[in-house]
Design a protein around this motif. Structure first.
Motif, PDB file in Angstrom:
ATOM      1  N   ILE A 192       0.835  -1.204   0.000  1.00  0.00           N
ATOM      2  CA  ILE A 192       0.000   0.000   0.000  1.00  0.00           C
ATOM      3  C   ILE A 192       0.871   1.256   0.000  1.00  0.00           C
ATOM      4  CG2 ILE A 192      -1.724   1.305   1.290  1.00  0.00           C
ATOM      5  CD1 ILE A 192      -2.761  -1.353   2.409  1.00  0.00           C
ATOM      6  N   MET A 193       1.919   1.256   0.812  1.00  0.00           N
ATOM      7  CA  MET A 193       2.793   2.429   0.884  1.00  0.00           C
ATOM      8  C   MET A 193       3.545   2.647  -0.432  1.00  0.00           C
ATOM      9  SD  MET A 193       4.261   2.285   4.803  1.00  0.00           S
ATOM     10  CE  MET A 193       4.868   3.988   4.722  1.00  0.00           C
ATOM     11  N   ASP A 194       3.943   1.571  -1.074  1.00  0.00           N
ATOM     12  CA  ASP A 194       4.633   1.713  -2.369  1.00  0.00           C
ATOM     13  C   ASP A 194       3.687   2.287  -3.423  1.00  0.00           C
ATOM     14  OD1 ASP A 194       6.928   0.712  -1.265  1.00  0.00           O
ATOM     15  OD2 ASP A 194       6.681  -1.334  -2.061  1.00  0.00           O
ATOM     16  N   ALA A 195       2.421   1.811  -3.408  1.00  0.00           N
ATOM     17  CA  ALA A 195       1.450   2.332  -4.377  1.00  0.00           C
ATOM     18  C   ALA A 195       1.151   3.793  -4.103  1.00  0.00           C
ATOM     19  CB  ALA A 195       0.169   1.496  -4.314  1.00  0.00           C
ATOM     20  N   ALA A 196       1.054   4.187  -2.835  1.00  0.00           N
ATOM     21  CA  ALA A 196       0.780   5.586  -2.508  1.00  0.00           C
ATOM     22  C   ALA A 196       1.955   6.475  -2.885  1.00  0.00           C
ATOM     23  CB  ALA A 196       0.473   5.710  -1.019  1.00  0.00           C
ATOM     24  N   ALA A 197       3.161   5.989  -2.685  1.00  0.00           N
ATOM     25  CA  ALA A 197       4.349   6.787  -3.017  1.00  0.00           C
ATOM     26  C   ALA A 197       4.522   6.969  -4.518  1.00  0.00           C
ATOM     27  CB  ALA A 197       5.593   6.125  -2.425  1.00  0.00           C
ATOM     28  N   SER A 198       3.872   6.126  -5.323  1.00  0.00           N
ATOM     29  CA  SER A 198       3.999   6.236  -6.780  1.00  0.00           C
ATOM     30  C   SER A 198       3.292   7.473  -7.321  1.00  0.00           C
ATOM     31  CB  SER A 198       3.440   4.982  -7.452  1.00  0.00           C
ATOM     32  OG  SER A 198       2.026   4.941  -7.323  1.00  0.00           O
ATOM     33  N   GLY A 199       2.328   7.999  -6.584  1.00  0.00           N
ATOM     34  CA  GLY A 199       1.577   9.169  -7.036  1.00  0.00           C
ATOM     35  C   GLY A 199       0.421   8.829  -7.945  1.00  0.00           C
ATOM     36  N   ASP A 200       0.229   7.547  -8.276  1.00  0.00           N
ATOM     37  CA  ASP A 200      -0.862   7.121  -9.149  1.00  0.00           C
ATOM     38  C   ASP A 200      -1.875   6.366  -8.296  1.00  0.00           C
ATOM     39  OD1 ASP A 200      -2.546   6.316 -11.128  1.00  0.00           O
ATOM     40  OD2 ASP A 200      -1.080   5.012 -12.161  1.00  0.00           O
ATOM     41  N   ILE A 201      -3.044   6.927  -8.139  1.00  0.00           N
ATOM     42  CA  ILE A 201      -4.034   6.298  -7.278  1.00  0.00           C
ATOM     43  C   ILE A 201      -4.551   4.990  -7.853  1.00  0.00           C
ATOM     44  CG2 ILE A 201      -6.064   7.461  -8.221  1.00  0.00           C
ATOM     45  CD1 ILE A 201      -7.025   7.806  -5.276  1.00  0.00           C
ATOM     46  N   GLN A 202      -4.418   4.806  -9.164  1.00  0.00           N
ATOM     47  CA  GLN A 202      -4.855   3.555  -9.774  1.00  0.00           C
ATOM     48  C   GLN A 202      -4.010   2.368  -9.292  1.00  0.00           C
ATOM     49  OE1 GLN A 202      -7.423   2.906 -11.707  1.00  0.00           O
ATOM     50  NE2 GLN A 202      -8.141   5.016 -12.015  1.00  0.00           N
ATOM     51  N   ALA A 203      -2.838   2.629  -8.740  1.00  0.00           N
ATOM     52  CA  ALA A 203      -1.975   1.551  -8.249  1.00  0.00           C
ATOM     53  C   ALA A 203      -2.563   0.864  -7.016  1.00  0.00           C
ATOM     54  CB  ALA A 203      -0.586   2.107  -7.945  1.00  0.00           C
ATOM     55  N   LEU A 204      -3.560   1.488  -6.413  1.00  0.00           N
ATOM     56  CA  LEU A 204      -4.193   0.879  -5.232  1.00  0.00           C
ATOM     57  C   LEU A 204      -5.213  -0.198  -5.601  1.00  0.00           C
ATOM     58  CD1 LEU A 204      -4.917   4.065  -3.069  1.00  0.00           C
ATOM     59  CD2 LEU A 204      -2.999   2.470  -2.829  1.00  0.00           C
TER      60      LEU A 204
END
Length: 249
Positions: free
Chosen positions: A116-128
């Motif tokens: 979750i933290m890696d997806a949030a740090a990517s800046g792309d909400i679709q990664a969640l």
């Protein structure tokens, strides 16, 4: 005794008798008061009352505790709740332990948190989206309608169009300490931030600073009036499923 002695004795005896008979008949007799006359009337013996038996040696002479009923003191008209003992059935459970060491969480929990933290740090909400659980145990997020897309719902909560504020909130929340709630039940979860499981009235100065890294001072004042933390929180089940990302009590 000789004859002459016996004759003298008889003569002396006769003289004494004659002197007694020659006394006047009006010789005064002593008078007695009625109170001085003793009652010589026979009376039956008084009936004796049997005396009470004495205590048996070795027995306690004091009365038994239950010999006399004890009347309890009446309850006070006004009861002070502060002095009354809390009922164990209704007393609050102790606050859960606040954990900062992520290594104390199960490995599936640690893995999901990192994803979750890696997806949030990517800046792309679709990664969640791939991290959301689906089916009957789907991840709980604030939806306006059951059919709403979860990513669209999160964007609607964000202060920007891309949902990056929500990603920043996720990073801030998952960087705090956490608590284990509902242990041993189907609802068991490791929850961030730990404020979700601790009374705000018990926060230390250090913990208040940690809370202010997530919300504003105005938000804290409002939460204190309501008595609990009501901002975003994240829950991960012991087997590594993302249970919820919601806001509220």
């Amino acid at each position: 005794m000789t004859i002459s002695s016996r004759v003298r004795l008889i003569c002396l005896t006769g003289a004494l008798a004659l002197s007694v008979t020659s006394l006047p008949l009006s010789w005064p007799m002593p008078a007695y008061a009625l109170s001085d006359i003793k009652d010589i009337t026979p009376h039956p013996p008084e009936e004796q009352t049997p005396s009470a038996p004495g205590p048996v040696p070795g027995e306690d002479e004091s009365p038994a505790d239950d010999a006399f009923p004890v009347i309890p003191d009446p309850d006070p008209l006004i009861k002070n709740p502060e002095t009354e003992q809390a009922d164990p059935a209704t007393s609050e459970e102790p606050a859960p332990e606040v954990i900062y060491d992520i290594e104390k969480a199960p490995e599936p929990v640690r893995r999901m948190r990192k994803l979750i933290m890696d997806a949030a740090a990517s800046g792309d909400i679709q990664a969640l989206k791939p991290l959301f659980d689906v089916g009957p145990n789907q991840t709980q997020i604030p939806l306006q309608t059951p059919e709403q897309d979860p990513i669209a719902a999160l964007k609607g909560l964000s202060g920007d169009d891309e949902g990056q504020e929500i990603l920043a909130i996720l990073l801030d929340v998952l960087s705090t300490g956490f608590v284990q709630l509902d242990k041993g039940t189907p609802d068991e979860a490791y929850v961030w931030p730990y404020f979700a499981g601790k009374s705000l009235a018990l926060l230390t100065p250090r913990e208040k600073v940690e809370l202010l890294r997530i919300v504003t001072a105005g938000d804290v004042a409002e939460m204190q009036e309501q008595g609990n933390y009501n901002f975003f929180r994240v829950g991960i089940s012991p087997d590594g499923r993302w249970k919820f990302f919601n806001v509220g009590d």
